[in-house]
Design a protein around this motif. Sequence first.
Motif, PDB file in Angstrom:
ATOM      1  N   CYS A   1      -1.967  -3.675  10.935  1.00  0.00           N
ATOM      2  CA  CYS A   1      -2.561  -4.752  10.086  1.00  0.00           C
ATOM      3  C   CYS A   1      -1.708  -5.565   9.576  1.00  0.00           C
ATOM      4  O   CYS A   1      -1.720  -6.700   8.965  1.00  0.00           O
ATOM      5  N   GLY A   2      -0.246  -5.771  10.198  1.00  0.00           N
ATOM      6  CA  GLY A   2       0.621  -6.425   9.764  1.00  0.00           C
ATOM      7  C   GLY A   2       1.844  -5.805   8.724  1.00  0.00           C
ATOM      8  O   GLY A   2       2.680  -6.736   8.479  1.00  0.00           O
ATOM      9  N   PHE A   3       1.342  -4.868   8.136  1.00  0.00           N
ATOM     10  CA  PHE A   3       2.370  -4.319   6.930  1.00  0.00           C
ATOM     11  C   PHE A   3       3.842  -3.764   7.736  1.00  0.00           C
ATOM     12  O   PHE A   3       3.499  -3.152   8.843  1.00  0.00           O
ATOM     13  N   THR A   4       4.786  -3.671   6.944  1.00  0.00           N
ATOM     14  CA  THR A   4       5.860  -3.150   7.293  1.00  0.00           C
ATOM     15  C   THR A   4       6.479  -2.170   6.358  1.00  0.00           C
ATOM     16  O   THR A   4       6.116  -2.066   4.906  1.00  0.00           O
ATOM     17  N   MET A   5       6.945  -1.223   6.759  1.00  0.00           N
ATOM     18  CA  MET A   5       7.563   0.220   5.926  1.00  0.00           C
ATOM     19  C   MET A   5       8.664  -0.318   5.044  1.00  0.00           C
ATOM     20  O   MET A   5       9.348  -1.249   5.278  1.00  0.00           O
ATOM     21  N   ILE A   6       8.642   0.006   3.554  1.00  0.00           N
ATOM     22  CA  ILE A   6       9.754  -0.260   2.871  1.00  0.00           C
ATOM     23  C   ILE A   6       9.845   0.925   2.003  1.00  0.00           C
ATOM     24  O   ILE A   6       9.167   2.057   2.130  1.00  0.00           O
ATOM     25  N   GLU A   7      11.180   0.996   1.435  1.00  0.00           N
ATOM     26  CA  GLU A   7      11.397   2.120   0.785  1.00  0.00           C
ATOM     27  C   GLU A   7      10.707   2.081  -0.771  1.00  0.00           C
ATOM     28  O   GLU A   7      10.669   1.198  -1.378  1.00  0.00           O
ATOM     29  N   LYS A   8      10.288   2.973  -1.134  1.00  0.00           N
ATOM     30  CA  LYS A   8       9.357   3.295  -2.352  1.00  0.00           C
ATOM     31  C   LYS A   8      10.196   2.769  -3.622  1.00  0.00           C
ATOM     32  O   LYS A   8       9.976   2.235  -4.647  1.00  0.00           O
ATOM     33  N   GLU A   9      11.544   3.271  -3.554  1.00  0.00           N
ATOM     34  CA  GLU A   9      12.530   2.952  -4.627  1.00  0.00           C
ATOM     35  C   GLU A   9      12.732   1.334  -4.798  1.00  0.00           C
ATOM     36  O   GLU A   9      13.152   0.960  -5.772  1.00  0.00           O
ATOM     37  N   ASP A  10      12.330   0.621  -3.754  1.00  0.00           N
ATOM     38  CA  ASP A  10      12.583  -0.922  -3.973  1.00  0.00           C
ATOM     39  C   ASP A  10      11.573  -1.647  -4.546  1.00  0.00           C
ATOM     40  O   ASP A  10      11.354  -2.704  -4.670  1.00  0.00           O
ATOM     41  N   MET A  11      10.141  -0.782  -4.937  1.00  0.00           N
ATOM     42  CA  MET A  11       8.967  -1.211  -5.498  1.00  0.00           C
ATOM     43  C   MET A  11       9.466  -1.432  -6.862  1.00  0.00           C
ATOM     44  O   MET A  11      10.096  -0.870  -7.523  1.00  0.00           O
ATOM     45  N   PRO A  12       8.852  -2.573  -7.555  1.00  0.00           N
ATOM     46  CA  PRO A  12       8.960  -2.761  -9.188  1.00  0.00           C
ATOM     47  C   PRO A  12       8.396  -1.401  -9.672  1.00  0.00           C
ATOM     48  O   PRO A  12       7.337  -0.966  -9.281  1.00  0.00           O
ATOM     49  N   HIS A  13       8.900  -1.363 -11.018  1.00  0.00           N
ATOM     50  CA  HIS A  13       8.522  -0.320 -11.928  1.00  0.00           C
ATOM     51  C   HIS A  13       6.950  -0.491 -12.208  1.00  0.00           C
ATOM     52  O   HIS A  13       6.316   0.802 -12.270  1.00  0.00           O
TER      53      HIS A  13
ATOM     54  N   THR B   1       0.775  -1.241   0.137  1.00  0.00           N
ATOM     55  CA  THR B   1      -0.063  -0.041   0.070  1.00  0.00           C
ATOM     56  C   THR B   1       0.830   1.223   0.175  1.00  0.00           C
ATOM     57  O   THR B   1       2.105   1.177   0.512  1.00  0.00           O
ATOM     58  N   LEU B   2       0.260   2.152  -0.663  1.00  0.00           N
ATOM     59  CA  LEU B   2       1.052   3.425  -0.288  1.00  0.00           C
ATOM     60  C   LEU B   2      -0.202   4.416   0.414  1.00  0.00           C
ATOM     61  O   LEU B   2      -1.119   4.498   0.031  1.00  0.00           O
TER      62      LEU B   2
ATOM     63  N   ASN C   1       3.730   6.870   2.231  1.00  0.00           N
ATOM     64  CA  ASN C   1       4.674   5.751   2.708  1.00  0.00           C
ATOM     65  C   ASN C   1       4.243   4.594   1.918  1.00  0.00           C
ATOM     66  O   ASN C   1       3.112   4.229   1.784  1.00  0.00           O
ATOM     67  N   ALA C   2       5.231   3.691   1.662  1.00  0.00           N
ATOM     68  CA  ALA C   2       5.294   2.549   0.806  1.00  0.00           C
ATOM     69  C   ALA C   2       5.437   1.512   2.179  1.00  0.00           C
ATOM     70  O   ALA C   2       6.136   1.391   3.051  1.00  0.00           O
ATOM     71  N   MET C   3       4.408   0.577   1.901  1.00  0.00           N
ATOM     72  CA  MET C   3       4.347  -0.624   3.012  1.00  0.00           C
ATOM     73  C   MET C   3       3.881  -1.934   2.277  1.00  0.00           C
ATOM     74  O   MET C   3       3.266  -1.757   1.253  1.00  0.00           O
TER      75      MET C   3
ATOM     76  N   PRO D   1       0.557   5.040   8.066  1.00  0.00           N
ATOM     77  CA  PRO D   1       1.149   3.948   8.219  1.00  0.00           C
ATOM     78  C   PRO D   1       0.944   3.208   9.629  1.00  0.00           C
ATOM     79  O   PRO D   1       1.341   2.009   9.567  1.00  0.00           O
ATOM     80  N   GLY D   2       0.518   4.158  10.605  1.00  0.00           N
ATOM     81  CA  GLY D   2       0.369   3.301  11.836  1.00  0.00           C
ATOM     82  C   GLY D   2      -0.677   2.236  11.647  1.00  0.00           C
ATOM     83  O   GLY D   2      -0.576   1.364  12.553  1.00  0.00           O
ATOM     84  N   PHE D   3      -1.905   2.753  10.944  1.00  0.00           N
ATOM     85  CA  PHE D   3      -2.927   1.925  10.620  1.00  0.00           C
ATOM     86  C   PHE D   3      -2.422   0.428  10.049  1.00  0.00           C
ATOM     87  O   PHE D   3      -2.611  -0.662  10.670  1.00  0.00           O
ATOM     88  N   PHE D   4      -1.670   0.688   8.894  1.00  0.00           N
ATOM     89  CA  PHE D   4      -1.239  -0.653   8.280  1.00  0.00           C
ATOM     90  C   PHE D   4      -0.016  -1.371   9.142  1.00  0.00           C
ATOM     91  O   PHE D   4      -0.223  -2.560   9.024  1.00  0.00           O
ATOM     92  N   GLU D   5       0.507  -0.858   9.902  1.00  0.00           N
ATOM     93  CA  GLU D   5       1.290  -1.443  10.822  1.00  0.00           C
ATOM     94  C   GLU D   5       0.562  -2.327  11.784  1.00  0.00           C
ATOM     95  O   GLU D   5       0.875  -3.706  12.042  1.00  0.00           O
TER      96      GLU D   5
END
Length: 153
Positions: free
Chosen positions: A114-126, A103-104, A144-146, A108-112
């Motif tokens: 729900c079990g999501f973790t923060m990642i760098e947007k640049e690490d997401m596929p194009h 998710t973008l 925030n990318a999660m 972020p607190g809500f999604f955390e």
Amino acid sequence: MNVRRAILSDVEAMMALINHFADQGLMLPRSRNSFYECLREFLVVEDQGRIVATGALHIIWDDLSEIRALAVMEEYQGKGLGSSLVKALLEDAQTIGCPKVFTLTYQPGFFERCGFTMIEKEDMPHKVWKDCIHCVKFPNCDENAMILNLSKQ
């Protein structure tokens, strides 16, 4: 309250709900056209015939999907509706065999929770960014990318 698939007659209520929060800078706006084009991705929560929450699961590729357009009316927040929608959308992802959901978000607190973790947007596929060109914040995304890996649960 009932979680169900969105239908055509829900579009106006869904659009009003999401764009209400977009007007406050809490999420991105959506056009009426985008709701009709992606209607089959959406779930809604209905309370006595009124749409009080919505969210969508958008498939990106064979191993990745996105939870997007998640919104709950203010007076219904804190009652577990957002978590229920995320759970239902994650079940949809598992049903179709998608191992990862991202998710973008500005929440972020809500999604955390729900079990999501923060990642760098640049690490997401194009492929993730193909819709971004139409975004009002392109190219200066401040969301925030999660991610959540369903195969590790």
